[in-house]
Design a protein around this motif. Structure first.
Motif, PDB file in Angstrom:
ATOM      1  N   ILE A 166       0.833  -1.205   0.000  1.00 60.62           N
ATOM      2  CA  ILE A 166       0.000   0.000   0.000  1.00 60.62           C
ATOM      3  C   ILE A 166       0.865   1.251   0.000  1.00 60.62           C
ATOM      4  N   ALA A 167       1.949   1.227   0.799  1.00 61.25           N
ATOM      5  CA  ALA A 167       2.854   2.381   0.866  1.00 61.25           C
ATOM      6  C   ALA A 167       3.493   2.665  -0.491  1.00 61.25           C
ATOM      7  N   ALA A 168       3.668   1.607  -1.288  1.00 62.57           N
ATOM      8  CA  ALA A 168       4.254   1.758  -2.619  1.00 62.57           C
ATOM      9  C   ALA A 168       3.201   2.034  -3.681  1.00 62.57           C
ATOM     10  N   GLY A 169       1.949   2.201  -3.256  1.00 68.09           N
ATOM     11  CA  GLY A 169       0.870   2.497  -4.187  1.00 68.09           C
ATOM     12  C   GLY A 169       0.323   1.276  -4.900  1.00 68.09           C
ATOM     13  N   ARG A 170       0.673   0.088  -4.412  1.00 69.13           N
ATOM     14  CA  ARG A 170       0.197  -1.147  -5.028  1.00 69.13           C
ATOM     15  C   ARG A 170      -0.988  -1.670  -4.225  1.00 69.13           C
ATOM     16  N   VAL A 171      -2.168  -1.173  -4.542  1.00 68.01           N
ATOM     17  CA  VAL A 171      -3.390  -1.501  -3.810  1.00 68.01           C
ATOM     18  C   VAL A 171      -4.203  -2.533  -4.581  1.00 68.01           C
ATOM     19  N   THR A 172      -4.577  -3.606  -3.903  1.00 61.82           N
ATOM     20  CA  THR A 172      -5.357  -4.664  -4.545  1.00 61.82           C
ATOM     21  C   THR A 172      -6.770  -4.184  -4.866  1.00 61.82           C
ATOM     22  N   ASP A 173      -7.185  -4.413  -6.107  1.00 57.59           N
ATOM     23  CA  ASP A 173      -8.535  -4.063  -6.531  1.00 57.59           C
ATOM     24  C   ASP A 173      -9.369  -5.307  -6.811  1.00 57.59           C
ATOM     25  N   SER A 174      -8.717  -6.382  -7.246  1.00 59.05           N
ATOM     26  CA  SER A 174      -9.436  -7.623  -7.546  1.00 59.05           C
ATOM     27  C   SER A 174      -8.501  -8.810  -7.361  1.00 59.05           C
ATOM     28  N   GLY A 175      -9.100  -9.976  -7.282  1.00 63.17           N
ATOM     29  CA  GLY A 175      -8.287 -11.176  -7.120  1.00 63.17           C
ATOM     30  C   GLY A 175      -8.987 -12.387  -7.707  1.00 63.17           C
ATOM     31  N   GLU A 176      -8.198 -13.377  -8.013  1.00 65.21           N
ATOM     32  CA  GLU A 176      -8.757 -14.632  -8.512  1.00 65.21           C
ATOM     33  C   GLU A 176      -7.945 -15.765  -7.899  1.00 65.21           C
ATOM     34  N   GLY A 177      -8.596 -16.890  -7.697  1.00 64.32           N
ATOM     35  CA  GLY A 177      -7.884 -17.975  -7.048  1.00 64.32           C
ATOM     36  C   GLY A 177      -8.420 -19.337  -7.406  1.00 64.32           C
ATOM     37  N   LEU A 178      -7.666 -20.343  -7.029  1.00 66.39           N
ATOM     38  CA  LEU A 178      -8.035 -21.730  -7.273  1.00 66.39           C
ATOM     39  C   LEU A 178      -7.737 -22.522  -6.008  1.00 66.39           C
ATOM     40  N   VAL A 179      -8.702 -23.327  -5.566  1.00 70.35           N
ATOM     41  CA  VAL A 179      -8.543 -24.136  -4.364  1.00 70.35           C
ATOM     42  C   VAL A 179      -8.534 -25.607  -4.732  1.00 70.35           C
ATOM     43  N   GLN A 205      -3.586 -17.836  -5.472  1.00 68.56           N
ATOM     44  CA  GLN A 205      -4.288 -16.583  -5.741  1.00 68.56           C
ATOM     45  C   GLN A 205      -3.396 -15.579  -6.463  1.00 68.56           C
ATOM     46  N   VAL A 206      -4.033 -14.751  -7.286  1.00 72.97           N
ATOM     47  CA  VAL A 206      -3.358 -13.636  -7.943  1.00 72.97           C
ATOM     48  C   VAL A 206      -4.172 -12.386  -7.654  1.00 72.97           C
ATOM     49  N   TYR A 207      -3.511 -11.368  -7.119  1.00 72.56           N
ATOM     50  CA  TYR A 207      -4.175 -10.104  -6.809  1.00 72.56           C
ATOM     51  C   TYR A 207      -3.714  -9.041  -7.806  1.00 72.56           C
ATOM     52  N   ARG A 208      -4.662  -8.222  -8.269  1.00 76.91           N
ATOM     53  CA  ARG A 208      -4.367  -7.207  -9.272  1.00 76.91           C
ATOM     54  C   ARG A 208      -4.838  -5.828  -8.821  1.00 76.91           C
ATOM     55  N   ALA A 209      -4.141  -4.807  -9.321  1.00 73.27           N
ATOM     56  CA  ALA A 209      -4.524  -3.422  -9.079  1.00 73.27           C
ATOM     57  C   ALA A 209      -5.677  -3.053 -10.007  1.00 73.27           C
ATOM     58  N   ALA A 210      -6.223  -1.854  -9.836  1.00 68.33           N
ATOM     59  CA  ALA A 210      -7.361  -1.420 -10.650  1.00 68.33           C
ATOM     60  C   ALA A 210      -7.026  -1.367 -12.134  1.00 68.33           C
ATOM     61  N   ASP A 211      -5.739  -1.160 -12.460  1.00 69.66           N
ATOM     62  CA  ASP A 211      -5.354  -1.101 -13.878  1.00 69.66           C
ATOM     63  C   ASP A 211      -5.029  -2.480 -14.449  1.00 69.66           C
ATOM     64  N   GLY A 212      -5.233  -3.533 -13.649  1.00 75.48           N
ATOM     65  CA  GLY A 212      -5.025  -4.890 -14.132  1.00 75.48           C
ATOM     66  C   GLY A 212      -3.633  -5.441 -13.911  1.00 75.48           C
ATOM     67  N   THR A 213      -2.693  -4.608 -13.456  1.00 75.35           N
ATOM     68  CA  THR A 213      -1.334  -5.094 -13.219  1.00 75.35           C
ATOM     69  C   THR A 213      -1.281  -5.978 -11.972  1.00 75.35           C
ATOM     70  N   VAL A 214      -0.329  -6.901 -11.963  1.00 80.57           N
ATOM     71  CA  VAL A 214      -0.211  -7.857 -10.866  1.00 80.57           C
ATOM     72  C   VAL A 214       0.392  -7.200  -9.626  1.00 80.57           C
ATOM     73  N   VAL A 215      -0.297  -7.329  -8.500  1.00 73.22           N
ATOM     74  CA  VAL A 215       0.206  -6.826  -7.216  1.00 73.22           C
ATOM     75  C   VAL A 215       0.955  -7.932  -6.488  1.00 73.22           C
ATOM     76  N   GLU A 216       0.360  -9.130  -6.460  1.00 77.51           N
ATOM     77  CA  GLU A 216       0.966 -10.222  -5.693  1.00 77.51           C
ATOM     78  C   GLU A 216       0.414 -11.565  -6.169  1.00 77.51           C
ATOM     79  N   GLN A 217       1.274 -12.575  -6.132  1.00 84.81           N
ATOM     80  CA  GLN A 217       0.857 -13.946  -6.379  1.00 84.81           C
ATOM     81  C   GLN A 217       1.163 -14.737  -5.115  1.00 84.81           C
ATOM     82  N   VAL A 218       0.172 -15.475  -4.620  1.00 83.34           N
ATOM     83  CA  VAL A 218       0.324 -16.184  -3.357  1.00 83.34           C
ATOM     84  C   VAL A 218      -0.108 -17.639  -3.509  1.00 83.34           C
TER      85      VAL A 218
END
Length: 239
Positions: A166-179, A205-218
């Motif tokens: 968040i401090a780096a401006g990488r805020v999650t807007d959406s996510g998708e995952g598989l269990v 899971q993959v989390y993305r910012a509002a512009d669709g870029t990848v924030v994190e893969q977990v």
């Protein structure tokens, strides 16, 4: 209406950050529509679009929809907070052990996510009960872009990767995952202090910012005796 889309996503991000940081606690009501439209200087239509986004993220309940969430010992968790913060209110005593925090190269993952750079910040952590038995093993990878590339040297404030993002401006807007469910291998069993072949929930899971870029893969392994994945559907109640 690109201006409207930009506005409602901006409002959603502001309110989401406030909810996750505790400004609006779990179960409390957000201010009314009139107060929020006055605060942000937008129409009710734009505000309702923002609330819809928050509903889709599982942060509020205001609309018909279907969602899922992880629970620990029956209590819902929001993994976007990071396990440390999400588990902080639990009565069960858990400790966190960092196994790896470094810059790595993963061309395969970069290709899978459509990234030009294969450089990632890798953070691996295990959560343990008081007796040392592991209940979760988490592998996080964050694209090593901008100031995030220096994270391993700088360290994490309070152990929270989410705060650093968040401090780096990488805020999650959406996510998708598989269990799925799979048996843990010998290396994972050794880390978790469990037996090889024990069944664990595997949550990718993959989390993305509002512009669709990848924030994190977990990728997380969760003890099914302590963690569950619950589905929720229905017409929402109150804010």
């Amino acid at each position: 209406m690109p201006g409207q889309v930009h506005k409602h996503h901006r409002i959603a991000r502001v309110l989401a950050d406030e909810i996750r940081s505790g400004v609006h606690s779990d179960g409390s009501r957000l201010p009314g529509e009139h107060a929020l439209t006055q605060r942000f200087g937008v129409s009710r239509t734009t505000l309702r679009q923002a609330l819809h986004v928050l509903g889709e993220q599982g942060l509020i309940s205001t609309h018909a929809g279907i969602g899922s969430f992880v629970t620990f010992d029956g209590t819902p968790l929001d993994s976007r907070l990071g396990w440390t913060q999400a588990l902080a209110g639990q009565s069960t005593e858990l400790t966190t052990e960092v196994l790896r925090f470094e810059t790595v190269t993963d061309p395969g993952l970069a290709g899978e996510l459509g990234l030009e750079s294969a450089a990632f910040i890798a953070l691996d952590r295990v959560r343990r009960l008081a007796d040392g038995q592991g209940v979760s093993l988490e592998h996080s990878k964050v694209p090593a872009v901008g100031e995030l590339a220096r994270l391993p040297e700088q360290g994490l404030d309070g152990g929270s990767l989410n705060k650093a993002l968040i401090a780096a401006g990488r805020v999650t807007d959406s996510g998708e995952g598989l269990v799925s469910v799979r048996g843990i291998d010998a290396a994972e069993a050794a880390v978790l202090h469990r037996s090889p072949g024990e069944s664990f929930l595997h949550l990718a899971q993959v989390y993305r910012a509002a512009d669709g870029t990848v924030v994190e893969q977990v990728s997380s392994l969760l003890d099914p005796a302590r963690f569950q994945l619950r589905l929720h559907s229905g017409r929402g109640g109150h804010l």
